[in-house]
Design an enzyme around this catalytic site. Structure first.
Site, PDB file in Angstrom:
ATOM      1  N   SER A  58       0.841  -1.199   0.000  1.00  0.00           N
ATOM      2  CA  SER A  58       0.000   0.000   0.000  1.00  0.00           C
ATOM      3  C   SER A  58       0.874   1.247   0.000  1.00  0.00           C
ATOM      4  O   SER A  58       1.785   1.372   0.822  1.00  0.00           O
ATOM      5  CB  SER A  58      -0.906   0.036   1.231  1.00  0.00           C
ATOM      6  N   ILE A  63       7.295   2.401   4.018  1.00  0.00           N
ATOM      7  CA  ILE A  63       8.276   1.797   3.101  1.00  0.00           C
ATOM      8  C   ILE A  63       7.777   1.879   1.656  1.00  0.00           C
ATOM      9  O   ILE A  63       8.553   2.186   0.741  1.00  0.00           O
ATOM     10  CB  ILE A  63       8.596   0.343   3.493  1.00  0.00           C
ATOM     11  N   CYS A  64       6.497   1.647   1.443  1.00  0.00           N
ATOM     12  CA  CYS A  64       5.948   1.741   0.086  1.00  0.00           C
ATOM     13  C   CYS A  64       6.030   3.174  -0.427  1.00  0.00           C
ATOM     14  O   CYS A  64       6.366   3.401  -1.597  1.00  0.00           O
ATOM     15  CB  CYS A  64       4.505   1.251   0.061  1.00  0.00           C
ATOM     16  N   ASP A  65       5.721   4.122   0.428  1.00  0.00           N
ATOM     17  CA  ASP A  65       5.832   5.536   0.083  1.00  0.00           C
ATOM     18  C   ASP A  65       7.274   5.860  -0.317  1.00  0.00           C
ATOM     19  O   ASP A  65       7.521   6.469  -1.368  1.00  0.00           O
ATOM     20  CB  ASP A  65       5.400   6.382   1.295  1.00  0.00           C
ATOM     21  N   ALA A  68       8.167   4.129  -3.772  1.00  0.00           N
ATOM     22  CA  ALA A  68       7.573   4.786  -4.941  1.00  0.00           C
ATOM     23  C   ALA A  68       8.220   6.143  -5.201  1.00  0.00           C
ATOM     24  O   ALA A  68       8.480   6.502  -6.354  1.00  0.00           O
ATOM     25  CB  ALA A  68       6.068   4.920  -4.756  1.00  0.00           C
TER      26      ALA A  68
END
Length: 171
Positions: A58, A63-65, A68
């Site tokens: 998500s 970490i995903c932020d 990306a």
């Protein structure tokens, strides 16, 4: 549907991945997802570019932020022959909101929430949570997979340098 247990962990606990088991040299499967404007998107519709496809659980997690944003930053320097796709189970309007808030415009965020098509075709759908495992696939112009990283712990970042190096060598 094929199941693989223990290939990745989430907070140290093994989870089950659903879908195909791909390897480098395989043809990249087509997948059907939704773009930020709720329009259908098919990987087969993309032509003549190298693709970095990364899946994240998500975009609204730290970490995903970070991942990306890093790939967005790198995309500007990669040139027009390489495109970056970020696939998650986030709803399209959430992805669009995240992109606007993060100032992300050099990559394409795609939602797998309806059919889990990417998750099952690429074997990264986490059965227990219906989220995508963190992974990176590099696909050449002929739609052959040239690099795969299935990040062992969902809460860790991928090896950006190795993935980007592979993509640059394909240009």
């Amino acid at each position: 549907m094929k199941e693989r247990f223990g290939m990745v962990t989430l907070k140290g606990q093994p989870v089950t991945l659903l879908g195909n088991s791909l390897k480098e040299g395989d043809s990249a499967p087509d997948f059907h997802v939704t773009d930020n404007d709720f329009k259908p998107f098919s990987f087969a519709s993309l032509e003549d570019k190298i693709s970095i496809i990364t899946s994240v659980p998500s975009l609204d997690t730290p970490i995903c932020d970070l991942e990306a944003r890093r790939f967005n930053q790198e995309a500007a320097a990669l040139g027009e022959n390489i495109r970056i796709l970020v696939v998650s189970m986030d709803l399209p309007f959430a992805q669009k909101r995240w992109c606007a808030a993060a100032g992300v415009s050099n990559l394409l965020t795609l939602s797998d929430h309806q059919q889990a098509s990417f998750g099952t075709e690429y074997g990264v759908l986490i059965k227990e949570l219906r989220l995508l495992a963190r992974s990176v696939f590099i696909v050449d112009r002929q739609k052959i997979i040239r690099y795969i990283e299935l990040v062992k712990e969902v809460g860790q970042e991928p090896n950006y340098d190795l993935a980007l190096d592979v993509a640059r060598k394909l240009v």
